[in-house]
Design a protein around this motif. Structure first.
Motif, short mmCIF file in Angstrom:
data_model
loop_
_atom_site.label_atom_id
_atom_site.label_comp_id
_atom_site.label_asym_id
_atom_site.label_seq_id
_atom_site.Cartn_x
_atom_site.Cartn_y
_atom_site.Cartn_z
N THR A 315 0.83 -1.20 0.00
CA THR A 315 0.00 0.00 0.00
C THR A 315 0.87 1.25 0.00
OG1 THR A 315 -0.33 0.43 2.37
CG2 THR A 315 -1.74 -1.23 1.35
N ALA A 316 0.35 2.26 -0.62
CA ALA A 316 0.99 3.57 -0.65
C ALA A 316 -0.04 4.60 -0.22
CB ALA A 316 1.50 3.88 -2.05
N GLU A 317 0.32 5.36 0.78
CA GLU A 317 -0.63 6.33 1.34
C GLU A 317 0.05 7.69 1.41
OE1 GLU A 317 -3.68 5.50 4.73
OE2 GLU A 317 -1.84 6.24 5.67
N LEU A 318 -0.60 8.69 0.81
CA LEU A 318 -0.11 10.06 0.92
C LEU A 318 -0.83 10.70 2.10
CD1 LEU A 318 -0.03 11.20 -2.82
CD2 LEU A 318 1.78 10.17 -1.47
N ALA A 319 -0.11 10.82 3.20
CA ALA A 319 -0.70 11.32 4.44
C ALA A 319 0.30 12.17 5.21
CB ALA A 319 -1.20 10.16 5.30
N SER A 320 1.20 12.84 4.51
CA SER A 320 2.24 13.65 5.11
C SER A 320 3.10 12.78 6.04
CB SER A 320 1.64 14.85 5.84
OG SER A 320 2.66 15.75 6.22
N TYR A 321 3.44 13.28 7.22
CA TYR A 321 4.34 12.57 8.12
C TYR A 321 3.61 11.85 9.25
CZ TYR A 321 8.16 14.74 5.62
OH TYR A 321 9.04 15.12 4.62
N ASN A 322 2.37 11.52 9.02
CA ASN A 322 1.54 10.81 9.98
C ASN A 322 1.96 9.34 10.06
OD1 ASN A 322 -0.46 9.63 11.49
ND2 ASN A 322 -2.11 10.09 10.07
N LEU A 323 2.37 8.89 11.23
CA LEU A 323 2.84 7.52 11.41
C LEU A 323 1.85 6.64 12.16
CD1 LEU A 323 6.64 8.09 12.15
CD2 LEU A 323 5.68 6.72 10.29
N SER A 324 0.60 7.05 12.23
CA SER A 324 -0.41 6.21 12.89
C SER A 324 -0.66 4.95 12.08
CB SER A 324 -1.71 6.99 13.08
OG SER A 324 -2.25 7.36 11.83
N LEU A 325 -1.02 3.88 12.76
CA LEU A 325 -1.28 2.60 12.11
C LEU A 325 -2.76 2.51 11.74
CD1 LEU A 325 0.88 0.35 14.44
CD2 LEU A 325 1.25 0.67 12.00
N ALA A 326 -3.05 2.49 10.45
CA ALA A 326 -4.43 2.47 9.97
C ALA A 326 -4.89 1.02 9.81
CB ALA A 326 -4.53 3.21 8.64
N GLU A 327 -5.93 0.65 10.52
CA GLU A 327 -6.43 -0.72 10.47
C GLU A 327 -6.95 -1.09 9.09
OE1 GLU A 327 -6.26 -3.25 12.64
OE2 GLU A 327 -4.95 -1.92 13.78
N LYS A 328 -7.43 -0.11 8.32
CA LYS A 328 -7.90 -0.41 6.96
C LYS A 328 -6.74 -0.90 6.09
CE LYS A 328 -11.85 2.73 6.81
NZ LYS A 328 -12.46 3.92 6.13
N ARG A 329 -5.54 -0.36 6.28
CA ARG A 329 -4.40 -0.81 5.50
C ARG A 329 -3.96 -2.21 5.96
NH1 ARG A 329 -6.85 2.44 3.76
NH2 ARG A 329 -6.46 4.67 3.80
N ARG A 330 -4.08 -2.46 7.25
CA ARG A 330 -3.79 -3.81 7.74
C ARG A 330 -4.74 -4.82 7.09
NH1 ARG A 330 -2.28 -5.67 13.74
NH2 ARG A 330 -2.23 -7.94 13.39
N ALA A 331 -5.99 -4.43 6.96
CA ALA A 331 -6.97 -5.33 6.37
C ALA A 331 -6.60 -5.69 4.94
CB ALA A 331 -8.35 -4.69 6.42
N THR A 332 -6.04 -4.71 4.20
CA THR A 332 -5.68 -4.97 2.80
C THR A 332 -4.54 -5.97 2.69
OG1 THR A 332 -6.45 -2.81 2.01
CG2 THR A 332 -4.77 -3.92 0.70
N ILE A 333 -3.45 -5.73 3.41
CA ILE A 333 -2.31 -6.64 3.27
C ILE A 333 -2.60 -7.99 3.92
CG2 ILE A 333 -0.55 -4.88 2.90
CD1 ILE A 333 0.14 -4.88 5.78
N SER A 334 -3.44 -8.02 4.95
CA SER A 334 -3.87 -9.29 5.53
C SER A 334 -4.68 -10.08 4.51
CB SER A 334 -4.70 -9.06 6.78
OG SER A 334 -3.95 -8.47 7.81
N MET A 335 -5.56 -9.39 3.80
CA MET A 335 -6.39 -10.05 2.80
C MET A 335 -5.53 -10.69 1.73
SD MET A 335 -7.52 -9.61 -0.57
CE MET A 335 -7.29 -7.85 -0.87
#
Length: 419
Positions: A315-335
């Protein structure tokens, strides 16, 4: 010569290694307590020389629009009033044409193929191991349109003498036997037999140990870099939390954070942080796990094998320097890992991580001189920092020493953005 390297990620440490091998007195400074604690910590685990391709490509703008409405899209953009992001996206769009793609692809493959030779020699010279495997990379296609699209990349690989082979659905299981457990998912695969895998964190730390113990490199950790002082076209010193550090030459290898220090020197680096995520899970069935690295082209997710672990990155996310862990991105790579290797690893015990890839709008790293005669850049490698690190480090060391490098440095310096 006394050289100060700013940054102890994989690019900074490899730069230090090649500089020290040439006899320079090298010091590395970093705000972290040890090497590879940021972007180099949890990357996808692939050293993918043949897979070096620009993100800015013909057709990407149209795909990006479609991805906005997909749950498991490879690219996500967090809307914000950010002029830096806006400028980066416009520059990236300006590279989404066949002519720019061809130029950028050649530059990337040039550095990556050189890096292949360099990392192989480094491994022989140092003896370091990092759960590495030299079994290639398999790019997996779920439909015929993807197979047709990869034909252009294959032409560039041929021009650059990169070994590759297009495999049919039956042949891919000979490379990755576990794929036989998920029949019908993939129609073909592009095999790059000379690509490699391993743990970048282990690689960087073991190389740093070698640099310290065998080459006399000094590492200053827990040391924040506050500013760079310039006088009459030269860098005078680097002011840190441990005081002012002086050297004959300075190397900026700070990844996504390079633009902040460069801006104070009136150097504009068009580098933007592209957030990536990874999962690291224990292997529970060797026969159901990957043996090297596979890249699911549909979701742009890489799945790599370590000794007893599987690393899934994407995944590639343009979100500036935000280092929070997004559960939606976890769902994608888990899938994706569940879909491709459903029996290989234990997702319940996975470590979830995120890091900021230092992306340039043309996907090509920035390596070389600046308008200050003793300041050098080695940054902006995007998703291919480890892949290009050894070639970048050797090239930079040669340029600093005034030696003729083994590859051309044309088009790699920050000067290409002058217009």
């Amino acid at each position: 010569m006394k050289v100060l390297v700013l940054g102890s990620g994989v690019v900074g440490v490899t730069s230090a290694y090649y500089l020290a091998r040439q006899g320079h007195e090298v010091t590395v400074v970093d705000r972290q307590p040890s090497p590879a604690m940021e972007t180099s910590y949890g990357n996808a685990g692939q050293v993918s020389f043949g897979f070096s391709s620009p993100w800015a490509a013909p057709g990407i703008p149209q795909k990006a629009v479609k991805w906005m409405f997909q749950e498991h899209a490879p690219l996500k953009i967090q809307p914000r009033l950010d002029p830096v992001m806006g400028r980066f996206m416009m520059q990236m769009l300006g590279n989404c044409n066949p002519e720019s793609y061809a130029v950028n692809k050649e530059r990337m493959v040039r550095v990556a193929e050189y890096s292949r030779a360099c990392i192989n020699a480094l491994r022989d010279d140092t003896g370091i191991r990092y759960e590495d495997r030299q079994r290639g990379l398999l790019q997996l296609f779920r439909n015929e349109q993807q197979v047709e699209a990869v034909a252009k990349d294959m032409k560039v690989l041929e021009q650059c003498n990169v070994r590759h082979r297009l495999l049919n659905a039956e042949e891919i299981t000979a490379v990755e036997p576990a794929l036989s457990r998920v029949p019908g998912k993939f129609v073909a695969g592009l095999h790059l037999p000379d690509d490699q895998t391993g743990d970048c964190f282990l690689f960087t730390n073991r190389l740093a140990d070698y640099c310290r113990e065998q080459l006399g490199v000094t590492f200053l950790f827990n040391t924040s870099i506050e500013r760079i002082t310039r006088v009459s076209g030269r860098i005078e010193n680097v002011v840190t939390s441990a005081g002012a550090l002086t050297a004959d030459a300075y190397v900026m290898a700070l990844g996504s954070y390079s633009p902040f220090l460069a801006r104070d020197l009136d150097i504009r680096l068009p580098i933007y942080p592209v957030k990536g995520y990874s999962l690291t899970l224990p292997v529970i069935d060797d026969g159901g796990a990957p043996q090297s690295t596979v890249m699911d082209e549909t979701f742009k997710v890489a799945i790599s094998r370590f000794d007893n672990r599987i690393r899934v990155g994407g995944t590639a996310e343009l979100a500036s320097y935000n280092l929070s862990l997004a559960e939606k991105r976890r769902a994608t790579i888990s899938m994706v890992v569940r879909d491709v290797f459903p029996e290989g690893g234990d997702l319940e015990k996975a470590e979830f991580w995120t890091g900021l890839r230092p992306m340039t709008p043309d996907s090509t790293p920035i390596i070389g001189a600046t308008k200050y005669d003793n300041l050098w850049l080695n940054t902006g490698h995007g998703t291919l920092g480890w892949t290009m690190s050894c070639g970048s480090g050797q090239l930079l060391a040669d340029l600093i020493a005034g030696r003729d490098p083994q590859i051309s440095a044309d088009g790699l310096s920050v000067a290409r953005y002058a217009a």
